[in-house]
Design a protein around this motif. Structure first.
Motif, PDB file in Angstrom:
ATOM      1  N   LEU A 115       0.858  -1.189   0.000  1.00 20.70           N
ATOM      2  CA  LEU A 115       0.000   0.000   0.000  1.00 20.70           C
ATOM      3  C   LEU A 115       0.895   1.241   0.000  1.00 20.70           C
ATOM      4  O   LEU A 115       1.045   1.952   0.986  1.00 20.70           O
ATOM      5  N   GLY A 116       1.517   1.446  -1.135  1.00 19.85           N
ATOM      6  CA  GLY A 116       2.486   2.525  -1.272  1.00 19.85           C
ATOM      7  C   GLY A 116       2.655   2.917  -2.724  1.00 19.85           C
ATOM      8  O   GLY A 116       1.821   2.581  -3.577  1.00 19.85           O
ATOM      9  N   VAL A 174       2.688   3.932   2.057  1.00 14.65           N
ATOM     10  CA  VAL A 174       1.765   4.936   2.590  1.00 14.65           C
ATOM     11  C   VAL A 174       1.072   4.376   3.824  1.00 14.65           C
ATOM     12  O   VAL A 174       0.850   5.079   4.805  1.00 14.65           O
ATOM     13  N   VAL A 175       0.736   3.090   3.763  1.00 17.69           N
ATOM     14  CA  VAL A 175       0.159   2.377   4.901  1.00 17.69           C
ATOM     15  C   VAL A 175       1.085   1.200   5.199  1.00 17.69           C
ATOM     16  O   VAL A 175       0.951   0.122   4.616  1.00 17.69           O
ATOM     17  N   VAL A 213      -5.007  -4.906   1.645  1.00 16.83           N
ATOM     18  CA  VAL A 213      -6.075  -4.030   2.134  1.00 16.83           C
ATOM     19  C   VAL A 213      -6.814  -4.697   3.285  1.00 16.83           C
ATOM     20  O   VAL A 213      -7.104  -4.072   4.314  1.00 16.83           O
ATOM     21  N   ARG A 269      -7.114   1.047   8.270  1.00 21.27           N
ATOM     22  CA  ARG A 269      -5.956   1.884   7.923  1.00 21.27           C
ATOM     23  C   ARG A 269      -5.838   2.091   6.411  1.00 21.27           C
ATOM     24  O   ARG A 269      -5.191   3.041   5.955  1.00 21.27           O
ATOM     25  N   ALA A 270      -6.429   1.171   5.617  1.00 14.89           N
ATOM     26  CA  ALA A 270      -6.251   1.212   4.165  1.00 14.89           C
ATOM     27  C   ALA A 270      -7.306   2.035   3.447  1.00 14.89           C
ATOM     28  O   ALA A 270      -7.178   2.272   2.237  1.00 14.89           O
ATOM     29  N   GLU A 294      -8.316   5.227   3.288  1.00 15.62           N
ATOM     30  CA  GLU A 294      -7.923   6.453   2.586  1.00 15.62           C
ATOM     31  C   GLU A 294      -7.057   6.150   1.374  1.00 15.62           C
ATOM     32  O   GLU A 294      -7.218   6.755   0.313  1.00 15.62           O
ATOM     33  N   TRP A 295      -6.121   5.220   1.531  1.00 17.09           N
ATOM     34  CA  TRP A 295      -5.240   4.870   0.410  1.00 17.09           C
ATOM     35  C   TRP A 295      -6.051   4.295  -0.741  1.00 17.09           C
ATOM     36  O   TRP A 295      -5.901   4.703  -1.901  1.00 17.09           O
ATOM     37  N   LEU A 296      -6.943   3.356  -0.443  1.00 18.10           N
ATOM     38  CA  LEU A 296      -7.693   2.692  -1.496  1.00 18.10           C
ATOM     39  C   LEU A 296      -8.773   3.598  -2.083  1.00 18.10           C
ATOM     40  O   LEU A 296      -9.117   3.467  -3.261  1.00 18.10           O
ATOM     41  N   SER A 344      -8.657   6.585  -3.019  1.00 19.58           N
ATOM     42  CA  SER A 344      -8.151   7.379  -4.140  1.00 19.58           C
ATOM     43  C   SER A 344      -8.061   6.540  -5.413  1.00 19.58           C
ATOM     44  O   SER A 344      -8.012   7.084  -6.521  1.00 19.58           O
TER      45      SER A 344
END
Length: 495
Positions: free
Chosen positions: A135-136, A232-233, A380, A386-387, A389-391, A393
């Motif tokens: 997750l980056g 990122v996570v 994820v 935690r994931a 916000e990352w996902l 987008s």
């Protein structure tokens, strides 16, 4: 803080991997690793036939040479850049996890069982560190740290090195990891070095650790460590989750033809239409080819389009081009390494048809992608909330919440890789033909688990690999040191 916390995640992983022995491997994992070796040998043979592969050999030497460190790097480079290398959740593993053990098993006179165990140990280490950073910003071959870790683990398992040496080598390697620049990766020929460079760095880290140089034990999880910069996570817990039970080797996907992320199923569909409609005009009479697919494939497609579309498209970009691959498959009934070099790339018919290929997202296929383990659904689910916000987008907030709310997999025995496509060809007078495939031929899933041996033998045969080498690989874990050496020489000879 626990003792493991004091020792660091790398030490926990190193302790387990250094102690891994043939008897620890489940039969299904042995079978998958056996296929992985033959599949990667096919990728290396294929790389040798391309002009850029020959330039790589001119620069760095033959794939099998006296210096195992240099041999490992050349093998890694040759097998990587045409996207014929095998993937897993998480990462493009085989460039380092097959190449490095092959070079060092040959140099040290190891037998097949020792070699195969080193491959699995390297798989598990490389995949787990890659999963922790999935997750980056880096994915697929741009995640050069996959090859960095795989190179360290593959070499040190062959050497029988103690866990402390592994810990320091991993720490040294991950202190100065490669940071891929996407523009350079997709421009010029730099992508050819995407696995070679980190494997060379991994060999230096091993030399340093074996000579007594030390590294920070917590380089992975420290607030200023590797994961803090490359994720990122960050998922430090992924590094050691379910060791000996949650085998990442179970998630292997085998590439049966060249092509980047999401190209596979679109080409599978195109070839099916070509077979089912042998008399159809797939040239000038086609008005449009609609490829409905997941957001992952449309994202890669947009990225590739930024770096060229036409006969002068860089060789590093062509395997990522869905329009070019689909057009080639429809027109020729195949897609091979020859289609990524001249004269094929100068064929005006291909580019004329490629201009009529349109990619659109199918939201259901994006949901299926996220529900599968690869390429990042498992990460994820392991991250949970935690994931989101990352996902969000990437797939939108609703899809992110649904995926993150699902429980993580206890094992990967039923892992899948859904990168589906639906291809519709439209001619004049309203005539259409459609084909759909959800899991690529060779990708992780029930079908591949049942027939991966057959698939990789055919891949090896198409690459010109001799039947004798394939037969040796079929009983890899039983081979003597001499037979293993004969396998390496036979599989890569005569190219």
């Amino acid at each position: 803080m626990t003792a493991v916390g004091h020792a660091g995640r790398a030490a926990e992983l190193a302790g387990w991997a250094a102690a891994l022995r043939p008897g620890d491997l489940p039969d299904r994992v042995v079978a998958l690793a056996r296929s992985q070796v033959l599949s990667q040998l096919a990728a290396i043979r294929t790389g040798l036939t391309h002009p850029l592969g020959r330039r790589l050999v001119s620069a760095f030497g033959e794939p099998l040479q006296r210096d195992p460190a240099r041999s490992a790097a050349v093998l890694a480079g040759l097998g990587s850049w045409l996207n014929l290398d095998d993937t897993a959740y998480a990462g493009h593993l085989s460039n380092s996890t097959v190449a490095t053990p092959l070079a060092y098993a040959r140099a040290r006179g190891l037998d097949g069982a020792a070699f195969l165990t080193a491959v699995v140990a390297a798989n598990e280490c490389a995949a787990r560190v890659t999963a922790a950073a999935t997750l980056g910003p880096f994915r697929g071959q741009t995640a050069a740290h996959t090859s960095l870790v795989g190179g360290v683990a593959g070499r040190l398992h062959c050497a029988g090195a103690p866990a402390a040496t592994w810990t320091h080598a991993l720490g040294l390697a991950l202190t100065m990891p490669p940071w891929t620049l996407t523009h350079g990766f997709l421009s010029g020929d730099a992508r050819v070095l995407s696995a070679l460079t980190p494997v060379r760095a991994a060999m230096d880290a091993c030399d340093a650790a074996e000579a007594g140089l030390t590294a920070a034990a917590d380089v992975l999880e420290h607030p200023e460590g590797f994961l803090a910069r490359f994720a990122v996570v960050p998922l430090p817990e992924a590094v050691a989750a379910g060791l000996g039970r949650r085998w990442h080797t179970d998630t292997l996907s085998f590439k049966v033809r060249p092509g980047g992320p999401g190209v596979d199923t679109a080409v599978d569909c195109a070839l099916r239409l070509r077979r089912e409609l042998p008399d159809a005009d797939f040239g000038e009479g086609v008005e449009e080819v609609l490829v409905e697919t997941s957001r992952y494939t449309t994202y890669v497609g947009r990225l590739a389009d930024q770096h060229g579309h036409g006969p002068d498209t860089p060789a590093s970009v062509l395997p990522l081009s869905v329009p070019y691959a689909v057009a080639t498959a429809l027109l020729t009934g195949d897609l091979s390494v020859a289609d990524f070099t001249e004269p094929a790339v100068r064929d005006p018919r291909r580019w004329a048809l490629a201009a009529r290929v349109r990619l659109v997202e199918d939201p259901g296929m994006t949901d299926d992608l996220l529900a599968s383990a690869a390429p990042f659904g498992a990460a994820v689910r392991q991250a949970g909330g935690r994931a989101v916000e990352w996902l969000a987008s990437f797939a939108g907030r609703d899809a992110a919440r649904r995926t993150a709310a699902a429980p993580p997999e206890e094992t990967f025995e039923a892992a899948t890789k859904h990168t589906g496509s639906r291809v519709t060809v439209r001619w004049g007078q309203g005539r259409t033909a459609t084909a759909r495939r959800d899991v690529p031929i060779g990708a992780a899933g029930e079908e591949t688990r049942a027939r991966h041996g057959e698939l990789v033998r055919e891949k090896f045969r198409k690459a010109g690999g001799p039947d004798e080498a394939a037969a040796l690989c079929a009983r890899l874990e039983e081979l003597s040191a001499g037979e293993l050496a004969a396998l390496a020489e036979g599989a890569l000879g005569g190219v």
